[in-house]
Design an enzyme around this catalytic site. Structure first.
Site, mmCIF file in Angstrom:
data_model
loop_
_atom_site.group_PDB
_atom_site.id
_atom_site.type_symbol
_atom_site.label_atom_id
_atom_site.label_comp_id
_atom_site.label_asym_id
_atom_site.label_seq_id
_atom_site.Cartn_x
_atom_site.Cartn_y
_atom_site.Cartn_z
ATOM 1 N N ASP A 1 0.922 -1.046 0.112
ATOM 2 C CA ASP A 1 0.134 -0.066 -0.063
ATOM 3 C C ASP A 1 0.933 1.322 0.169
ATOM 4 O OD1 ASP A 1 -3.339 0.288 0.955
ATOM 5 O OD2 ASP A 1 -1.711 2.229 0.805
ATOM 6 N N THR B 1 -14.270 -3.406 -6.914
ATOM 7 C CA THR B 1 -15.520 -3.129 -7.765
ATOM 8 C C THR B 1 -15.627 -2.212 -8.745
ATOM 9 O OG1 THR B 1 -16.627 -3.916 -5.409
ATOM 10 C CG2 THR B 1 -18.074 -2.881 -7.172
ATOM 11 N N ASN C 1 -25.005 -6.420 -5.172
ATOM 12 C CA ASN C 1 -25.473 -5.160 -4.472
ATOM 13 C C ASN C 1 -26.345 -4.360 -4.656
ATOM 14 O OD1 ASN C 1 -23.055 -5.688 -2.659
ATOM 15 N ND2 ASN C 1 -21.822 -4.044 -3.321
ATOM 16 N N GLY D 1 -35.763 0.455 8.666
ATOM 17 C CA GLY D 1 -35.123 1.266 9.636
ATOM 18 C C GLY D 1 -34.748 2.617 8.935
ATOM 19 N N CYS E 1 -20.041 0.672 0.259
ATOM 20 C CA CYS E 1 -20.286 0.039 -0.859
ATOM 21 C C CYS E 1 -21.653 0.123 -1.587
ATOM 22 C CB CYS E 1 -20.133 -1.656 -0.260
ATOM 23 S SG CYS E 1 -18.481 -1.854 0.138
HETATM 24 C C1 UGA Z 1 -22.053 -5.049 1.412
HETATM 25 C C2 UGA Z 1 -22.537 -6.381 0.751
HETATM 26 O O1 UGA Z 1 -23.519 -7.094 1.923
HETATM 27 C C3 UGA Z 1 -21.325 -7.193 0.745
HETATM 28 O O2 UGA Z 1 -21.864 -8.535 0.067
HETATM 29 C C4 UGA Z 1 -20.516 -6.493 -0.327
HETATM 30 O O3 UGA Z 1 -19.103 -7.579 -0.391
HETATM 31 C C5 UGA Z 1 -20.141 -5.326 0.187
HETATM 32 O O4 UGA Z 1 -21.056 -4.577 0.456
HETATM 33 C C6 UGA Z 1 -18.917 -4.699 -0.864
HETATM 34 O O5 UGA Z 1 -19.547 -4.383 -1.977
HETATM 35 O O6 UGA Z 1 -17.889 -4.601 -0.537
HETATM 36 P P1 UGA Z 1 -21.374 -4.271 3.737
HETATM 37 O O7 UGA Z 1 -21.326 -2.646 2.916
HETATM 38 O O8 UGA Z 1 -20.188 -4.479 4.814
HETATM 39 O O9 UGA Z 1 -21.567 -5.212 2.668
HETATM 40 O O10 UGA Z 1 -22.989 -4.033 4.714
HETATM 41 P P2 UGA Z 1 -23.923 -4.716 4.330
HETATM 42 O O11 UGA Z 1 -24.143 -5.793 5.768
HETATM 43 O O12 UGA Z 1 -24.606 -5.211 3.117
HETATM 44 O O13 UGA Z 1 -24.984 -3.648 5.208
HETATM 45 C C7 UGA Z 1 -25.173 -2.216 4.373
HETATM 46 C C8 UGA Z 1 -26.266 -1.477 5.168
HETATM 47 O O14 UGA Z 1 -27.656 -1.996 4.803
HETATM 48 C C9 UGA Z 1 -26.082 -0.983 6.551
HETATM 49 O O15 UGA Z 1 -25.925 0.128 6.708
HETATM 50 C C10 UGA Z 1 -27.044 -1.862 7.160
HETATM 51 O O16 UGA Z 1 -27.255 -1.289 8.316
HETATM 52 C C11 UGA Z 1 -27.948 -1.894 6.233
HETATM 53 N N1 UGA Z 1 -29.101 -2.697 6.126
HETATM 54 C C12 UGA Z 1 -29.066 -4.102 6.056
HETATM 55 C C13 UGA Z 1 -30.681 -2.458 6.383
HETATM 56 O O17 UGA Z 1 -30.706 -1.151 6.408
HETATM 57 N N2 UGA Z 1 -31.752 -3.376 6.505
HETATM 58 C C14 UGA Z 1 -31.188 -4.664 6.194
HETATM 59 O O18 UGA Z 1 -32.077 -5.576 6.372
HETATM 60 C C15 UGA Z 1 -29.966 -4.966 6.027
#
Ligand code: UGA
Length: 437
Positions: free
Chosen positions: A30, A121, A212, A257, A264
């Site tokens: 990095d 990505t 996504n 929510g 992402c």
């Molecule tokens: C997301 C994807 O889930 C991964 O598969 C992907 O690899 C990643 O982006 C990426 O592109 O690198 P991440 O950003 O870590 O992962 O977070 P998530 O768990 O997907 O949550 C995203 C947002 O959605 C959070 O703010 C969470 O609070 C919200 N969320 C999630 C909701 O508001 N409701 C839900 O039912 C689920």
């Protein structure tokens, strides 16, 4: 195998450590020397459960090294490109400057027979452009695109045992070579039954954008239902449970929510729309604009609900926001709904205090004008309203009796629908959830 990992941010640092765990000789590279010295010392530059222990374990084997010099990628068989692709300032499109710079600099280290593997990505079409550049300089090297699906908070597990591997590869012998190299890299998870799909570059790039987008759509769908529930007195949590029992729909990612945030989902759906527009397929993705709008509306709604909760005016009201990270088990505050709501409330004259078990430092850097308090009880002290905006366990497990001892007025907005309205109301609290009566 000898592996280089270019870019040691979230994706790269975890990938490097996990590749060493799988038995490979890895160097993580990095340009950020501070990050490299942290990693060399076994410290993860961000909060990710399990990563510090994994770093300790693999650094001790001598199989994992970190460096700020690209020359240390020399001699690797497989080079993983793991740099970030943020949203361009003032535009929807992804900014590829880090990908292009890292790739250009990596070209000096590539040798005949090497496989360069993109994990970042990227907009569809990037891999084929980079493949042309690689072929010009190193006709005997090959490019593969192997998108990453890890979730923050579960990054180690998702990297070591993902749901699936997707290899974007060129046709013919070069593609077979890339597949064989990646199969060797991922031999352990593949032998445990992880599915592996091969595709052309464009399909592999689109798999990531589509995945996504689908997740974001699911969240905005349930949040749209929450809006309708709010005007009808219905309960979105029961609605989600009921439709989620249909396994064609599924209950996951149907939590209404304050919406999605992070580094992402928001930027990926925007970059996807921008790319589709460039390709003349913008109509196909106009629904993603609606997905984005629904998501943004949830934040505004949380501000309105807070105003109602404290009697109609935010001026001078003490509001305590529980959670700054975009989701629990993360210290990432990029595009965090919690923080953007906190900033909006502050702007409208409220006196806001934000607490979070891990994300205060990052939040303070982004919004220095907000007050932060690491201690939960101190943060709640004298509050006119509590806003639970990131569902950390300590906030989910907070009892109305304990909270009542600290606050000034018993008002709570449950922005993630994770506490029981009946229990809180029975204890004398004025409770508001999202899309529930
Ligand atoms: C997301 C994807 O889930 C991964 O598969 C992907 O690899 C990643 O982006 C990426 O592109 O690198 P991440 O950003 O870590 O992962 O977070 P998530 O768990 O997907 O949550 C995203 C947002 O959605 C959070 O703010 C969470 O609070 C919200 N969320 C999630 C909701 O508001 N409701 C839900 O039912 C689920």
């Amino acid at each position: 195998m000898r592996i280089s990992v270019i870019g040691c941010g979230y994706l790269g640092a975890v990938h490097a450590a996990c590749m060493a765990k799988l038995g490979h000789e890895v160097v993580g590279i990095d340009v950020d020397e501070r990050k490299i010295s942290e990693l060399q010392a076994g410290r993860a530059p961000f909060f990710e459960p399990g990563l510090p222990e994994l770093l300790d374990e693999v650094l001790a084997t001598g199989r994992l090294k970190f460096s700020s010099s690209m020359a240390d990628a020399n001699g690797a068989d497989v080079h993983f490109l793991c740099v970030g692709t943020p949203q361009r300032k003032g535009e929807y499109a992804a900014d590829l400057k880090y990908v292009d710079a890292a790739f250009a600099s990596l070209l000096d280290s590539v040798e005949p027979g090497n496989v360069v593997v993109g994990k970042s990505t990227v907009p569809v079409g990037t891999a084929s452009r980079l493949a042309d550049e690689l072929a010009e300089r190193h006709p005997e090297a090959v490019l593969a695109w192997n998108p990453e699906f890890l979730r923050e908070g579960f990054a180690v597990k998702d990297t070591l045992t993902p749901d699936r591997f997707v290899y974007g590869i060129p046709a013919g012998e070069a593609g077979e070579k890339a597949t064989a190299a990646l199969d060797e890299v991922y031999q352990t998870p593949l032998s445990m039954g992880t599915r592996r799909l091969t595709a052309d570059y464009a399909t592999a790039e689109l798999v990531k954008a589509a995945a996504n987008s689908f997740l974001a759509t699911k969240i905005s769908f349930i949040n749209a239902m929450a809006e309708v529930c709010e005007v009808t007195g219905a309960d979105v949590t029961i609605l989600a449970d009921a439709i989620g029992l249909d396994d064609r729909i599924g209950r996951k990612f149907l939590n209404a929510g304050v919406g999605f945030g992070g580094g992402c989902l928001p930027k990926d759906i925007r970059a996807f729309m921008a790319r589709a527009g460039e390709l003349g397929a913008d109509q196909a993705l106009t629904f993603l604009k609606e997905v984005d709008d629904i998501n943004v509306r949830r934040r505004l709604r949380a501000v309105e609900l807070t105003r109602d909760l404290v009697g109609g005016s935010l001026l001078g009201k003490r509001i305590t926001v529980l959670g700054a990270a975009f989701k629990p088990n993360s210290d990432d505050v990029r595009d965090s709904p919690a923080l953007s709501i906190a900033a909006q409330l502050q702007l409208q004259g409220a006196d806001v205090t934000v607490t979070d078990p891990e994300a205060i430092e990052g939040a303070r850097r982004r919004f220095p004008e907000i007050a932060y308090e690491a201690d939960l009880t101190a943060a709640m002290s004298g509050a006119d309203a509590l806003l639970l905006l990131t569902e950390w366990d300590e906030y989910k497990n907070l009892t109305p009796e304990v909270a009542a001892k600290a606050v000034g007025s018993k008002n709570i907005l449950d922005g993630r629908n994770v506490i029981d309205p009946a229990t809180w109301r029975a204890a004398g609290w004025n409770y508001k959830g999202i899309g529930r009566p």
